[in-house]
Write a protein that holds these residues in place. Structure first.
Motif, PDB file in Angstrom:
ATOM      1  N   ARG A 187     -21.589   3.000 -26.069  1.00 29.47           N
ATOM      2  CA  ARG A 187     -21.488   2.141 -25.073  1.00 29.47           C
ATOM      3  C   ARG A 187     -19.723   1.806 -25.072  1.00 29.47           C
ATOM      4  NH1 ARG A 187     -26.065  -2.560 -25.431  1.00 29.47           N
ATOM      5  NH2 ARG A 187     -27.735  -1.221 -25.135  1.00 29.47           N
ATOM      6  N   GLY A 188     -19.336   1.719 -23.954  1.00 33.72           N
ATOM      7  CA  GLY A 188     -17.873   1.351 -23.478  1.00 33.72           C
ATOM      8  C   GLY A 188     -17.470   0.866 -22.286  1.00 33.72           C
ATOM      9  N   ARG A 189     -16.321   0.293 -22.083  1.00 31.16           N
ATOM     10  CA  ARG A 189     -16.005  -0.083 -20.639  1.00 31.16           C
ATOM     11  C   ARG A 189     -15.671   0.867 -19.882  1.00 31.16           C
ATOM     12  NH1 ARG A 189     -15.426  -5.763 -20.192  1.00 31.16           N
ATOM     13  NH2 ARG A 189     -15.455  -6.775 -21.998  1.00 31.16           N
ATOM     14  N   THR A 190     -16.072   0.709 -18.831  1.00 33.46           N
ATOM     15  CA  THR A 190     -15.830   1.751 -17.759  1.00 33.46           C
ATOM     16  C   THR A 190     -15.155   1.205 -16.182  1.00 33.46           C
ATOM     17  OG1 THR A 190     -17.425   3.337 -18.466  1.00 33.46           O
ATOM     18  CG2 THR A 190     -16.564   3.949 -16.327  1.00 33.46           C
ATOM     19  N   ASP A 191     -14.318   1.727 -15.829  1.00 29.19           N
ATOM     20  CA  ASP A 191     -13.504   1.610 -14.381  1.00 29.19           C
ATOM     21  C   ASP A 191     -14.647   2.009 -13.583  1.00 29.19           C
ATOM     22  OD1 ASP A 191     -12.230   0.969 -12.271  1.00 29.19           O
ATOM     23  OD2 ASP A 191     -10.362   1.424 -12.864  1.00 29.19           O
ATOM     24  N   LEU A 192     -15.212   1.191 -12.893  1.00 32.30           N
ATOM     25  CA  LEU A 192     -16.371   1.575 -11.773  1.00 32.30           C
ATOM     26  C   LEU A 192     -15.578   2.047 -10.651  1.00 32.30           C
ATOM     27  CD1 LEU A 192     -19.205   1.494 -11.200  1.00 32.30           C
ATOM     28  CD2 LEU A 192     -19.090  -0.788 -10.076  1.00 32.30           C
ATOM     29  N   ARG A 193     -14.378   1.907 -10.537  1.00 26.07           N
ATOM     30  CA  ARG A 193     -13.791   2.511  -9.315  1.00 26.07           C
ATOM     31  C   ARG A 193     -13.575   4.239  -9.333  1.00 26.07           C
ATOM     32  NH1 ARG A 193      -8.329  -1.086  -9.034  1.00 26.07           N
ATOM     33  NH2 ARG A 193      -8.729  -0.610 -11.402  1.00 26.07           N
ATOM     34  N   SER A 194     -13.273   4.527 -10.819  1.00 26.84           N
ATOM     35  CA  SER A 194     -13.186   5.827 -10.830  1.00 26.84           C
ATOM     36  C   SER A 194     -14.457   6.679 -10.889  1.00 26.84           C
ATOM     37  CB  SER A 194     -12.752   5.936 -12.492  1.00 26.84           C
ATOM     38  OG  SER A 194     -13.698   5.478 -13.455  1.00 26.84           O
ATOM     39  N   VAL A 195     -15.719   5.895 -11.248  1.00 28.71           N
ATOM     40  CA  VAL A 195     -17.099   6.520 -11.044  1.00 28.71           C
ATOM     41  C   VAL A 195     -17.373   6.460  -9.562  1.00 28.71           C
ATOM     42  CG1 VAL A 195     -19.645   6.031 -11.460  1.00 28.71           C
ATOM     43  CG2 VAL A 195     -17.848   5.109 -13.305  1.00 28.71           C
ATOM     44  N   VAL A 196     -17.000   5.704  -8.818  1.00 27.91           N
ATOM     45  CA  VAL A 196     -17.304   5.869  -7.141  1.00 27.91           C
ATOM     46  C   VAL A 196     -16.571   6.685  -6.661  1.00 27.91           C
ATOM     47  CG1 VAL A 196     -17.187   4.623  -5.028  1.00 27.91           C
ATOM     48  CG2 VAL A 196     -17.752   3.193  -7.075  1.00 27.91           C
ATOM     49  N   HIS A 197     -15.223   7.025  -7.173  1.00 27.40           N
ATOM     50  CA  HIS A 197     -14.415   8.158  -6.679  1.00 27.40           C
ATOM     51  C   HIS A 197     -15.029   9.419  -6.848  1.00 27.40           C
ATOM     52  CE1 HIS A 197     -10.712  10.134  -5.441  1.00 27.40           C
ATOM     53  NE2 HIS A 197     -10.632  10.878  -6.734  1.00 27.40           N
TER      54      HIS A 197
END
Length: 277
Positions: A267-277
């Motif tokens: 588990r870790g923090r993820t920048d959701l913007r990069s996932v959407v991109h």
């Protein structure tokens, strides 16, 4: 139309002239015998070149001391006449006249020379096919971001094609196994479970074993890149395909871990913007 109605015989001269690939027909003494429209467009010439020796129409650029287009093309054409076999040339810089006195424009070509043989196996003509790859060479040389993005897209497309093929083949194999197993499921259940475990062990072993030769091949490609600072098309192909194989090997290993219950989720923090991109 009735299926029995014969089709008209095509006019091969029209077919030749309509071909999209630039084509030039040469006599064994390298005199231009025929040319199609695509070739005239690519080389900025007219039909007046027919009847002339190709090297008189397209001499080396006198402004380029390293020009070797004439020498390389002459060597290839002589090889075709001597052996009666097709000769595919390496990517070649061969500047062409602009029509103005003494002016040449830089051009890069991918040429293929194919013999036309008579009934006795003698070369009667040579089909000289070229593709203008100047834009591709300029983009690579300039290192523009657009070319890098295009190369990445091609690599991803190749990887997706390979992945789809592999997965389709695996699905087909599993379906065949299930079809055979359904005839006697109770009797063969234990055997099928053992075969499944054996397959998982095999894939796990294979994915691990693939890592060593792939690592060695990748290291060799990196050494070649150091020896070829100006790059080489073949080296780029090698690097892309090695990257695809490494990714496939990692996918196999992850798949095996998932099947055997050894997949570890971190588990870790993820920048959701990069996932959407």
């Amino acid at each position: 139309m009735d299926a029995s109605t014969p089709h008209a015989t095509p006019d091969f001269r029209l077919l030749f002239d309509a071909t999209l690939s630039p084509l030039l027909v040469l006599a064994p003494d390298f005199t231009i015998v025929e040319v199609n429209r695509a070739y005239l467009t690519a080389t900025r010439t007219g039909r007046s070149i027919v009847g002339r020796v190709i090297f008189d129409v397209f001499p080396d650029n006198p402004g380029d001391p390293s020009a070797d287009g004439v020498a390389n093309l002459r060597r290839s054409l002589r090889t075709v006449v001597a052996t009666g076999r097709t000769d595919t040339m390496a990517l070649q810089r061969y500047d062409i006249p602009t029509g103005e006195a003494g002016e040449f424009v830089e051009r890069y070509w991918s040429p293929v020379n194919t013999p036309v043989l008579d009934g006795d196996g003698r070369v009667t003509h040579i089909i000289h096919r070229v593709e203008d790859v100047t834009d591709f060479v300029r983009l690579r040389r300039a290192g523009q971001e657009q070319e890098r993005a295009a190369a990445d897209a091609r690599t991803r497309a190749q990887g997706m094609e390979i992945d789809l093929f592999v997965r389709a083949r695996e699905i087909r194999e599993v379906n065949e196994q299930l079809s055979r197993a359904n005839t006697d499921l109770d009797a063969t259940g234990a055997t099928l479970r053992e075969e499944q475990r054996a397959k998982d062990r095999f894939i796990a072993t294979l994915s691990h074993e693939l890592r060593n030769p792939l690592a060695a091949a990748t290291a060799a490609a990196e050494l070649l890149a150091l020896d070829l600072p100006d790059g080489n098309p073949a080296l780029s192909v090698l690097e892309r395909q090695l990257a695809t194989l490494v990714r496939m090997s990692n996918d196999l290993l992850d798949g095996t871990r998932a099947v055997t219950g050894r997949m570890e989720l971190v588990r870790g923090r993820t920048d959701l913007r990069s996932v959407v991109h």
